[in-house]
Write a protein that holds these residues in place. Sequence first.
Motif, mmCIF file in Angstrom:
data_model
loop_
_atom_site.group_PDB
_atom_site.id
_atom_site.type_symbol
_atom_site.label_atom_id
_atom_site.label_comp_id
_atom_site.label_asym_id
_atom_site.label_seq_id
_atom_site.Cartn_x
_atom_site.Cartn_y
_atom_site.Cartn_z
ATOM 1 N N SER A 1 0.844 -1.155 0.125
ATOM 2 C CA SER A 1 -0.023 0.041 0.073
ATOM 3 C C SER A 1 0.871 1.161 0.110
ATOM 4 C CB SER A 1 -0.996 -0.004 1.455
ATOM 5 O OG SER A 1 -1.853 -1.035 1.253
ATOM 6 N N THR A 2 2.273 1.063 -0.451
ATOM 7 C CA THR A 2 3.081 2.253 -0.142
ATOM 8 C C THR A 2 2.522 3.318 -1.059
ATOM 9 O OG1 THR A 2 5.129 2.975 -0.776
ATOM 10 C CG2 THR A 2 4.372 1.341 -2.087
ATOM 11 N N SER A 3 2.577 4.583 -0.434
ATOM 12 C CA SER A 3 2.460 5.800 -1.112
ATOM 13 C C SER A 3 3.193 6.337 -2.315
ATOM 14 C CB SER A 3 2.062 6.940 -0.231
ATOM 15 O OG SER A 3 0.969 6.602 0.901
ATOM 16 N N GLY A 4 4.432 5.789 -2.324
ATOM 17 C CA GLY A 4 5.375 6.449 -3.079
ATOM 18 C C GLY A 4 6.750 5.544 -3.407
ATOM 19 N N ILE A 5 6.931 4.368 -2.892
ATOM 20 C CA ILE A 5 8.111 3.756 -2.941
ATOM 21 C C ILE A 5 7.953 2.868 -4.237
ATOM 22 C CG2 ILE A 5 9.880 2.075 -1.883
ATOM 23 C CD1 ILE A 5 8.885 3.067 0.926
ATOM 24 N N MET A 6 8.854 2.916 -5.086
ATOM 25 C CA MET A 6 8.715 2.054 -6.220
ATOM 26 C C MET A 6 8.749 0.636 -6.115
ATOM 27 S SD MET A 6 10.699 4.273 -9.333
ATOM 28 C CE MET A 6 12.202 3.820 -9.006
ATOM 29 N N PRO A 7 7.897 -0.122 -6.801
ATOM 30 C CA PRO A 7 7.988 -1.640 -6.432
ATOM 31 C C PRO A 7 9.443 -2.315 -6.741
ATOM 32 C CG PRO A 7 6.430 -0.900 -8.029
ATOM 33 C CD PRO A 7 6.929 0.094 -7.468
ATOM 34 N N SER A 8 10.109 -1.738 -7.691
ATOM 35 C CA SER A 8 11.368 -2.464 -7.905
ATOM 36 C C SER A 8 12.170 -2.262 -6.480
ATOM 37 C CB SER A 8 12.025 -1.896 -9.008
ATOM 38 O OG SER A 8 11.331 -2.042 -10.309
ATOM 39 N N ASP A 9 12.224 -1.053 -5.915
ATOM 40 C CA ASP A 9 12.906 -0.997 -4.870
ATOM 41 C C ASP A 9 12.650 -1.924 -3.673
ATOM 42 O OD1 ASP A 9 14.515 0.799 -5.976
ATOM 43 O OD2 ASP A 9 13.163 2.523 -5.411
ATOM 44 N N LEU A 10 11.296 -2.109 -3.600
ATOM 45 C CA LEU A 10 10.597 -3.229 -2.645
ATOM 46 C C LEU A 10 11.058 -4.681 -2.779
ATOM 47 C CD1 LEU A 10 7.092 -1.631 -2.185
ATOM 48 C CD2 LEU A 10 8.927 -1.300 -0.770
ATOM 49 N N GLN A 11 11.502 -4.922 -4.106
ATOM 50 C CA GLN A 11 11.570 -6.320 -4.745
ATOM 51 C C GLN A 11 13.188 -6.871 -4.422
ATOM 52 O OE1 GLN A 11 10.378 -5.654 -8.738
ATOM 53 N NE2 GLN A 11 8.472 -6.894 -8.414
ATOM 54 N N GLU A 12 13.939 -5.675 -4.191
ATOM 55 C CA GLU A 12 15.431 -6.225 -4.133
ATOM 56 C C GLU A 12 15.778 -7.213 -3.212
ATOM 57 O OE1 GLU A 12 17.254 -2.572 -2.998
ATOM 58 O OE2 GLU A 12 17.304 -1.619 -4.910
ATOM 59 N N ALA A 13 15.334 -7.374 -2.272
ATOM 60 C CA ALA A 13 15.823 -8.449 -1.311
ATOM 61 C C ALA A 13 14.949 -9.711 -1.395
ATOM 62 C CB ALA A 13 15.789 -8.067 0.037
ATOM 63 N N MET A 14 13.876 -9.787 -2.236
ATOM 64 C CA MET A 14 12.994 -10.889 -2.094
ATOM 65 C C MET A 14 13.264 -12.124 -3.047
ATOM 66 S SD MET A 14 9.303 -9.029 -2.889
ATOM 67 C CE MET A 14 8.317 -10.504 -2.600
ATOM 68 N N ALA A 15 12.970 -13.363 -2.516
ATOM 69 C CA ALA A 15 13.135 -14.688 -3.438
ATOM 70 C C ALA A 15 12.191 -14.873 -4.379
ATOM 71 C CB ALA A 15 13.214 -15.606 -2.085
ATOM 72 N N THR A 16 11.067 -14.213 -4.172
ATOM 73 C CA THR A 16 9.660 -14.255 -5.302
ATOM 74 C C THR A 16 9.409 -12.933 -5.462
ATOM 75 O OG1 THR A 16 8.372 -14.811 -3.499
ATOM 76 C CG2 THR A 16 9.368 -16.598 -4.446
ATOM 77 N N PRO A 17 10.230 -12.057 -6.015
ATOM 78 C CA PRO A 17 9.847 -10.991 -6.529
ATOM 79 C C PRO A 17 8.686 -10.703 -7.621
ATOM 80 C CG PRO A 17 12.051 -11.405 -7.585
ATOM 81 C CD PRO A 17 11.598 -12.506 -6.902
ATOM 82 N N GLY A 18 8.552 -11.774 -8.260
ATOM 83 C CA GLY A 18 7.451 -11.697 -9.144
ATOM 84 C C GLY A 18 5.887 -11.326 -8.769
ATOM 85 N N ARG A 19 5.727 -11.789 -7.573
ATOM 86 C CA ARG A 19 4.398 -11.736 -6.924
ATOM 87 C C ARG A 19 3.997 -10.481 -6.174
ATOM 88 N NH1 ARG A 19 3.817 -15.398 -1.563
ATOM 89 N NH2 ARG A 19 6.073 -15.548 -1.285
ATOM 90 N N LEU A 20 4.948 -9.628 -6.322
ATOM 91 C CA LEU A 20 5.106 -8.351 -5.419
ATOM 92 C C LEU A 20 4.645 -7.199 -6.511
ATOM 93 C CD1 LEU A 20 6.605 -6.814 -2.517
ATOM 94 C CD2 LEU A 20 6.732 -5.270 -4.648
ATOM 95 N N LEU A 21 3.739 -6.375 -5.858
ATOM 96 C CA LEU A 21 3.267 -5.151 -6.703
ATOM 97 C C LEU A 21 2.823 -4.125 -5.828
ATOM 98 C CD1 LEU A 21 0.121 -5.636 -6.863
ATOM 99 C CD2 LEU A 21 0.423 -6.907 -8.845
ATOM 100 N N VAL A 22 2.523 -2.800 -6.138
ATOM 101 C CA VAL A 22 1.953 -1.865 -5.602
ATOM 102 C C VAL A 22 0.484 -1.805 -5.756
ATOM 103 C CG1 VAL A 22 1.780 0.719 -5.180
ATOM 104 C CG2 VAL A 22 4.105 -0.431 -5.007
#
Length: 334
Positions: free
Chosen positions: A115-136
């Motif tokens: 639910s972030t108001s402004g952080i880019m999802p690519s930055d949120l995905q950096e440390a994830m093992a399964t980044p494909g399922r994360l979105l804003v």
Amino acid sequence: MRPIDKAACIGGGVIGAGWVARLAFNGIDVAIYDPAPDAEEKVAAVLANARRAYDRLTSAPLPPAGTITHAKSIAEAVADAGWIVEAVPERVDIKHAVYAEIEAAASGETIIASSTSGIMPSDLQEAMATPGRLLVAHPFNPVYLLPLVEVVAGERTAPEAVEEAMAFIASLGMKPLRIRKEIEAFVADRMLEAVWREALWLVKDGVATTEEVDDAIRYGFGLRWAQMGLFETYRVAGGEAGMRHFLAQFGPCLKWPWTRLTDVPDFDDELVELIAGQSDDQSGHLSIRELEQARDDNLVAIMKALKGNDWGAGRTLAAYETALADAAAKREAE
């Protein structure tokens, strides 16, 4: 879209609790995790406001409300969840830590919607093992009433995750807006930031008080924006010649010093006290709960009026009511 009958919400603040209400009143069981000692009390207050608003919003029968449970851990909350909302504070390190716990306990197919108001999802995905399922999936307060959700994919978000998210959000009676390019603060908050910055200057410079700025919006262009937005409003302002005439007439104004958007006032204690003091004078006689209820009543009235005209957010409400009525008829036939 896979059927989703259980969701998890990590974070029970204003946005998280609003998501809980939106999900639960659409018949989805929700497990919440929030370590704050008063989390249950805060969520309960939002749910009470949401129920009050929904009773006024739609004549179509809602499904039986989903159960709401307060989990003792992130792992407990996300177990068997078909949709996971992340609504924790706006710090990348905190979000990364939360995602690590989610990935260790949740199904690898479950979408994690920040639910972030402004952080880019690519930055949120950096440390994830399964980044494909994360979105804003960025909603607007109150989440249980306002339909807009900005859907933003990161560099590694799977296309099917975006498609599933868009369909699921729409099933909740909301308006998913796919943001074409990943950018900080997305679209709506960038617009709000521009208005907010100019408003701070107007108050700081003594041009207007907080109440006068609010009056300029709610008695004027805010009413137009509520049902036509920005560009359609200006198209109408151009008359029969439309947008081209409007641009020719008002385009030169962009070179005039009408705004201070490229400059930022010093956000010091003096400005904070000026803004806060004027805000207290303006609305201090009302509690936050009273202000929330007034806001909700006004939003319901506007959306119902727009529904009667088959326009804007009212069109989304009408489609939601139709879906609710169809689902209720199906339940009765079973």
